[in-house]
Scaffold this active site. Sequence first.
Site: not given
Ligand code: TYD
Length: 137
Positions: A55
Amino acid sequence: MKKSTVYDCTIIELDKHHQERGNITVVENGVTVPFDVKRTYYLYDVPGGESRGGHAHKELRQLIVAASGSFSVTIDDGSIKRTFLLNRPYQGLLVVPGIWRTLDDFSSGSVCLVLASHVYDEADYIRNYDDFLKYKR
Ligand code: TYD
């Protein structure tokens, strides 16, 4: 930061206090990182072969640190990709807004520490690559 490029993202050397008893690395707002840290989170127990990220953010700036072990971070501005292997707890990759990032190749037991400039906001994410390319145009 629609126009940001992968060359706006750099490795920041963090200070390291070396002692016989072990090392300490300190990150301070405005001193080590060019933003105020509003949120810290860490990824761990990532299964072998798994990929994270996938992303971009519109406003969020992040410093990504391999607090333990190693992993690679591929950054992409829609034109150019660069891959960094992070494997030193005293180095961080500064990722500016408008950059697609993917994290791969997590070593067993690795910990990915992320210092972030804003609180969590799903509206700040671009999660679809085609939308990202449109955003960068
Ligand atoms: P995401 O940022 O998509 O993870 P990555 O980039 O590490 O693959 O986040 C994964 C899930 O965690 C998403 O559903 C939302 C949750 N999340 C939070 O609730 N708070 C946060 O600060 C972060 C980074 C993620």
